[in-house]
Design an enzyme around this catalytic site. Structure first.
Site, mmCIF file in Angstrom:
data_model
loop_
_atom_site.group_PDB
_atom_site.id
_atom_site.type_symbol
_atom_site.label_atom_id
_atom_site.label_comp_id
_atom_site.label_asym_id
_atom_site.label_seq_id
_atom_site.Cartn_x
_atom_site.Cartn_y
_atom_site.Cartn_z
ATOM 1 C CD GLU A 119 -3.427 -1.213 -1.125
ATOM 2 O OE1 GLU A 119 -2.072 -1.033 -1.622
ATOM 3 O OE2 GLU A 119 -3.708 -0.377 -0.798
ATOM 4 C CD GLU A 126 -5.786 0.500 2.466
ATOM 5 O OE1 GLU A 126 -5.139 1.547 1.942
ATOM 6 O OE2 GLU A 126 -5.203 -0.578 3.065
#
Length: 324
Positions: A174, A266
């Site tokens: 991320e 995710e």
């Protein structure tokens, strides 16, 4: 779409097991999807829940490495932080059980407590003074300590390499955001950190069992085809929103003209497996996040979970071939 995917690993010295996994994923792309679940603690309540509801287990299991960070500031940590670290200790024991006894696919997530300057949950930017932009410059204290942390983790990964166990390795996840310290100084710094790790783990430590997964949809932050086997993103749609994530896929593949394997690193809700079986958006795996995301009906109903695990498009642990 899938027959154009180049399955050769980015690391020229990658093990045969890495080649096996990448070949399998390239053959699966657009024809099926690997079920995945992140587990946050050694209790692994998420796996118990899935098995209880579906009678099956995911083909891919994710494990958290945050408690293995060598520079956790225990003296200045909240009770919530201390509990999270305590519950995460020894997750590698479960990872070993997973690969030696279940022969499933393995991925790690490392919420890395910064090499220094941290308090409380020091993987968050707001909880550390560590400057990632200095860490990419040799000769700085930040660089020295970053490499020391990398080497610490490399030693924990080496036994998997010695046992020829392939790992889907997704570092600096991320990095499109600024919430973690490795993304706080922008995507260009994050890609430099990743390339530093690739160089050190591949050429210095010889971790040739790693399958390198990049985890950001920003074109300006892409690490490069030469150090990346799979591109991925993380996404958390609203509760009970099950789709094929087509928009996310088309956004992600813009980061490189190369036809890379794609994954949902995710996700908070399950993708719609029936929809994917129709549209054939070529995600090769998804990994539902832990806690309530993967062990309750808070985000995905039991009915939807059963529908996903029973669908012929899904690869579950019992239908995953032996790849190592």
């Amino acid at each position: 779409m899938n027959d154009r995917i180049h399955a050769a690993p980015c690391n020229p010295n990658a093990t045969q097991e890495v080649k096996n996994v990448l070949r399998y994923l390239s053959e699966l792309s657009g024809k099926g999807i690997i079920t995945g679940q992140h587990t946050q603690t050694t209790v692994q309540k998420e796996l118990r829940y899935i098995e209880e509801v579906t009678g099956k287990l995911p083909a891919l299991c994710g494990f958290e490495l945050l408690a293995y960070s060598p520079n956790i500031n225990y003296e200045d940590a909240s009770e919530d932080c201390l509990i999270e670290v305590e519950e995460n200790k020894n997750t590698l024991d479960q990872a070993w059980d997973w690969v030696l006894n279940k022969h499933g696919l393995l991925t790690f997530t490392w919420h890395w407590f910064s090499p220094f300057g941290s308090r409380d949950k020091g993987f968050y930017t707001e909880h550390t003074t560590f400057d990632a932009s200095r860490a990419v410059t040799e000769g700085t204290e930040e660089h020295t300590m970053l490499v020391a942390d990398m080497d610490h983790m490399a030693e924990l990964l080496k036994p998997f390499c010695e046992q020829q166990i392939p790992i889907l390795w997704r570092p600096f996840h991320e990095s499109e955001g600024e919430w973690f310290w490795w993304g706080a100084k922008g995507p260009k710094v994050a890609l430099q950190l990743y390339r530093m790790m690739y160089e050190r783990y591949t050429n210095h430590h010889g971790l040739n069992n790693l399958i390198w997964v990049w985890n950001s949809p920003l074109p300006e932050g892409y690490v490069g085809d030469d150090v990346c086997d799979i591109i991925s993103l993380d996404t958390y749609p609203p509760k009970y929103t099950h789709t094929d994530l087509a928009d996310e896929y088309h956004r992600l593949v813009q980061i490189t003209p190369a036809n890379k394997l794609t994954a949902l690193g995710e996700i908070g809700v399950l993708p719609s497996i029936p929809r994917l079986s129709e549209t054939l958006i070529p995600w090769v795996w998804y990994m539902t996040w832990s806690g309530d995301f993967g062990s309750t009906e808070e985000w995905t109903t039991k009915e939807e979970l059963r529908r996903a695990y029973e669908h012929p498009f899904s690869v579950t642990l019992d239908t995953l071939p032996r790849l190592y």
